[in-house]
Write an enzyme that holds these catalytic residues in place. Structure first.
Site, PDB file in Angstrom:
ATOM      1  N   LYS A   1      32.855  23.761  84.920  1.00 19.78           N
ATOM      2  CA  LYS A   1      32.369  24.826  84.027  1.00 19.78           C
ATOM      3  C   LYS A   1      31.973  24.226  82.662  1.00 19.78           C
ATOM      4  CE  LYS A   1      35.030  28.107  86.687  1.00 19.78           C
ATOM      5  NZ  LYS A   1      35.763  29.355  86.777  1.00 19.78           N
TER       6      LYS A   1
ATOM      7  N   GLU B   1      30.378  33.936  87.326  1.00 17.58           N
ATOM      8  CA  GLU B   1      30.188  33.901  85.869  1.00 17.58           C
ATOM      9  C   GLU B   1      28.710  33.980  85.513  1.00 17.58           C
ATOM     10  OE1 GLU B   1      32.594  30.420  85.273  1.00 17.58           O
ATOM     11  OE2 GLU B   1      34.356  31.605  85.819  1.00 17.58           O
TER      12      GLU B   1
ATOM     13  N   GLY C   1      40.269  32.099  87.228  1.00 15.94           N
ATOM     14  CA  GLY C   1      40.782  31.810  85.894  1.00 15.94           C
ATOM     15  C   GLY C   1      41.894  32.745  85.449  1.00 15.94           C
TER      16      GLY C   1
ATOM     17  N   GLU D   1      34.908  33.579  96.309  1.00 17.25           N
ATOM     18  CA  GLU D   1      35.659  33.542  95.062  1.00 17.25           C
ATOM     19  C   GLU D   1      35.883  34.970  94.584  1.00 17.25           C
ATOM     20  OE1 GLU D   1      35.156  29.439  93.003  1.00 17.25           O
ATOM     21  OE2 GLU D   1      33.635  30.788  92.213  1.00 17.25           O
TER      22      GLU D   1
ATOM     23  N   SER E   1      41.842  30.338  91.109  1.00 16.11           N
ATOM     24  CA  SER E   1      43.203  29.927  90.771  1.00 16.11           C
ATOM     25  C   SER E   1      43.879  29.087  91.858  1.00 16.11           C
ATOM     26  CB  SER E   1      44.078  31.141  90.433  1.00 16.11           C
ATOM     27  OG  SER E   1      43.552  31.821  89.304  1.00 16.11           O
TER      28      SER E   1
ATOM     29  N   ASN F   1      34.549  22.509  89.998  1.00 12.36           N
ATOM     30  CA  ASN F   1      33.588  23.118  89.079  1.00 12.36           C
ATOM     31  C   ASN F   1      34.172  23.029  87.679  1.00 12.36           C
ATOM     32  OD1 ASN F   1      31.879  24.723  87.603  1.00 12.36           O
ATOM     33  ND2 ASN F   1      32.340  26.634  88.690  1.00 12.36           N
TER      34      ASN F   1
ATOM     35  N   HIS G   1      27.385  31.659  91.109  1.00 12.14           N
ATOM     36  CA  HIS G   1      28.762  31.791  90.629  1.00 12.14           C
ATOM     37  C   HIS G   1      28.920  33.136  89.917  1.00 12.14           C
ATOM     38  CE1 HIS G   1      32.508  31.117  88.532  1.00 12.14           C
ATOM     39  NE2 HIS G   1      32.744  30.159  89.401  1.00 12.14           N
TER      40      HIS G   1
END
Ligand code: 13P
Length: 258
Positions: free
Chosen positions: A11, A101, A177, A171, A217, A9, A99
């Site tokens: 992003k 985010e 991140g 996730e 990560s 991904n 996701h």
């Protein structure tokens, strides 16, 4: 048969020339590897603007295209949205839905995500559905409850025949991140929990065949412990997917582990 997958991904990273470079670096590092495409999948999900061009660069026998998101309606007056048909028309096969985010910044909720998944499936796209708890949920011991409700609210509304076209990615938000990876034990116990939920709802064979990815990560220095877990079938990779060598190393590590 269960499929093992490494998905990148990207992003909101890379402009088009940088994306072209990254995709061709990944292609050349994958080189002559011949892996069984029924068993192993490599996916890249670059920004929308790159999809058409990268579809021309990558060899479909090695890498498949994914999108990072998709509009919730089929077409019409939705300025700025990208439809399932648009994605299909440039060779996209997978689409990341839900996701964390997007849940956070675009306030996407389970109801909207279900709509997107239903549309994606109806159009023939394969959703990669993301679930995962925030740090405060985990600290309060509520991580299983959070993931249970994310799965119940979306996946449990689908038909059993759709299950072979869905990937679920766990996730944990606190690991995305942050450099803070879930331990293999933490990830495995959540993956086992998700697989059991799927098996209880849709039947044990569906549970066995379901692809469950870990994301957060994940990189070459920690992937061995994760990929060796029996319910972890690969990774949804953010940061490390922007480095061709790291990404291809993760592919090698997955093939080695499975
Ligand atoms: P990182 O690998 O950068 O933590 O991102 C994970 C992720 O969100 C993939 O979708």
């Amino acid at each position: 048969m269960r499929k093992f997958v490494v998905a990148g991904n990207w992003k909101m990273n890379t402009n088009l020339p940088e994306g072209e470079q990254l995709a061709s670096d990944i292609m050349s590092l994958l080189g002559q590897r011949n892996f069984d495409l029924d068993r192993y999948g490599v996916i890249i999900a670059p920004p929308y603007t790159h999809l058409y061009r990268l579809g021309q660069i990558i060899d479909n026998n090695k890498i498949r295209l994914g999108a990072q998101n998709m509009g919730w309606e089929e077409k019409g007056a939705f300025t700025g949205e990208i439809s399932a048909d648009m994605l299909l028309s440039v060779g996209v096969e997978y689409v990341i839905i839900g996701h964390s985010e997007r849940r956070k910044y675009q306030k996407e909720d389970d109801q909207l995500l279900l709509k997107k998944i239903n549309l994606a499936l109806a159009k023939g796209l394969k959703p990669i559905f993301c679930v995962g708890e925030e740090l405060n949920d985990r600290e309060a011991g509520k991580h299983f409850d959070v993931v249970r409700s994310q799965i119940e609210n979306v996946i449990f509304s689908l038909e059993v025949h759709n299950m072979e076209n869905i990937i679920i990615a766990y996730e944990p938000v606190w690991a995305i991140g942050t450099g803070k990876v879930a331990t293999p034990g933490q990830a495995q116990e959540m993956h086992a929990f998700i697989r059991q939920m799927i098996a209880d709802k849709f039947g044990s064979q569906v549970g066995v065949n379901m692809t469950l990815l870990y994301g957060g990560s994940c990189k070459p220095s920690n992937a061995e412990g994760l990929f060796s877990q029996k319910d972890i079938d690969g990774g949804l990779i953010g940061g490390a997917s922007l480095k061709a060598q790291d990404f291809v190393t993760l592919v090698d590590m997955l093939i080695e582990a499975k």
